[in-house]
Write an enzyme that holds these catalytic residues in place. Sequence first.
Site, mmCIF file in Angstrom:
data_model
loop_
_atom_site.group_PDB
_atom_site.id
_atom_site.type_symbol
_atom_site.label_atom_id
_atom_site.label_comp_id
_atom_site.label_asym_id
_atom_site.label_seq_id
_atom_site.Cartn_x
_atom_site.Cartn_y
_atom_site.Cartn_z
ATOM 1 N N TYR A 284 0.850 -1.191 0.000
ATOM 2 C CA TYR A 284 0.000 0.000 0.000
ATOM 3 C C TYR A 284 0.886 1.241 0.000
ATOM 4 C CZ TYR A 284 -3.607 3.339 1.374
ATOM 5 O OH TYR A 284 -4.463 4.406 1.415
ATOM 6 N N ASP B 38 -0.496 15.830 6.051
ATOM 7 C CA ASP B 38 -1.432 15.170 5.145
ATOM 8 C C ASP B 38 -2.678 16.028 4.966
ATOM 9 O OD1 ASP B 38 -2.717 13.293 3.581
ATOM 10 O OD2 ASP B 38 -3.348 12.047 5.267
ATOM 11 N N ASP C 97 -3.061 5.530 -2.596
ATOM 12 C CA ASP C 97 -3.964 6.543 -2.076
ATOM 13 C C ASP C 97 -3.917 7.750 -3.010
ATOM 14 O OD1 ASP C 97 -5.302 8.489 -0.654
ATOM 15 O OD2 ASP C 97 -4.047 8.360 1.133
ATOM 16 N N ASP D 264 -5.981 10.349 -2.790
ATOM 17 C CA ASP D 264 -6.667 11.465 -2.131
ATOM 18 C C ASP D 264 -8.026 11.731 -2.781
ATOM 19 O OD1 ASP D 264 -4.692 11.718 -0.271
ATOM 20 O OD2 ASP D 264 -3.721 13.435 -1.194
ATOM 21 N N HIS E 240 -7.394 4.575 -4.935
ATOM 22 C CA HIS E 240 -8.715 4.895 -4.384
ATOM 23 C C HIS E 240 -8.875 6.393 -4.202
ATOM 24 C CE1 HIS E 240 -7.149 5.658 -0.316
ATOM 25 N NE2 HIS E 240 -6.487 4.518 -0.391
ATOM 26 N N GLU F 124 -11.268 9.501 -2.288
ATOM 27 C CA GLU F 124 -12.108 9.750 -1.125
ATOM 28 C C GLU F 124 -13.148 10.815 -1.423
ATOM 29 O OE1 GLU F 124 -9.226 12.316 1.699
ATOM 30 O OE2 GLU F 124 -8.351 10.546 0.779
ATOM 31 N N ARG G 287 -13.273 5.575 -1.218
ATOM 32 C CA ARG G 287 -13.195 5.745 0.238
ATOM 33 C C ARG G 287 -14.269 6.723 0.684
ATOM 34 N NH1 ARG G 287 -8.061 8.479 3.478
ATOM 35 N NH2 ARG G 287 -9.377 9.875 4.705
ATOM 36 N N GLU H 184 -13.687 4.535 5.907
ATOM 37 C CA GLU H 184 -12.651 5.043 6.795
ATOM 38 C C GLU H 184 -13.161 5.273 8.213
ATOM 39 O OE1 GLU H 184 -9.803 5.109 7.701
ATOM 40 O OE2 GLU H 184 -8.680 6.738 6.752
ATOM 41 N N ASN I 22 -8.796 -0.202 7.248
ATOM 42 C CA ASN I 22 -7.599 0.578 7.552
ATOM 43 C C ASN I 22 -7.255 0.399 9.025
ATOM 44 O OD1 ASN I 22 -5.550 2.418 7.845
ATOM 45 N ND2 ASN I 22 -6.824 4.230 7.515
#
Length: 299
Positions: free
Chosen positions: A48, A62, A89, A91, A116, A118, A161, A191, A213
């Site tokens: 990942y 982040d 990821d 975002d 993915h 979100e 996500r 999440e 996660n």
Amino acid sequence: MLYSRLTASQKRRAFRAALNSGRLQRMPGAFSPLVAMAIARRGFEGVYISGGALAADLGLPDIGLTTLSEVAARSAATARMVDLPTLVDADTGFGEPLNAARTVQVMEEAGVSGCHFEDQENPKRCGHLDGTTLVPVPTAVRRIAAAVAARRDPDFIIGARTDAKAHGGIKAVVERAKAYADAGADLLFPEALADAEEFEAVRAAVDIPILANMTEFGKSTLLTVDQLRDLGVNVVIYPVTMLRVAMGAITRALESIDETGTQADLVDDMQHRHRLYELLGYSDYTTFDTDVFDTGGRQ
């Protein structure tokens, strides 16, 4: 030696098959290609690439400051070193739905197995912190649909996500999960779920694979592999674990050198040079170079 001998397409087909195999896929987070190689050597099922870990490695929080080119470059460097599938990821897709579409094609070119998106607004935040804001469901659905439409390799995994848990509880998570599955998402990432019961609720609501996660210091109970498998979870990620372990060791090492004036007390905790060379395949490079020189380099 050098890079993975499997093509990106081969790794994507394997990942898609694994998601539907009924076997839990364990994907520790790699903040560098070398960490990915260690993950593969230990026998995990995938790698990942965490946006949070990548941002931290660049010295950034982040909060959506990393760019598509930065994430794609690190992802490509990581994916090419291992035979395992890599999940990235992405975002919020780095912008509007059209940006999400471009992100998919850039990630395909980077050689990863999936990414993915979100449903937060920009600038996004870690889903285990307070203060996240969500885009409306239609906007999130357009983001996923754009990504699906842009995909050229049908085996490339597109995940969705949702951070809805903090904005309506498990009911809101389930509602969004169904909408994203209907939009074509291959994988659902709910999440910041609190416990096993909430994973059960999501598992009962959708037919597509789901991801757990298991990040530290967050809002989720750290469930074991056996517990997650029994819940019907398909993928588990440990996104920042390796970075946190490494930074803990680095901090302690710096303190020791500062206090004692030498690294002598740290040697027993270090990866030995020989173990590093083994992981890197030094002998394979030497053999290859010698063989090429002997057979093709001499007149």
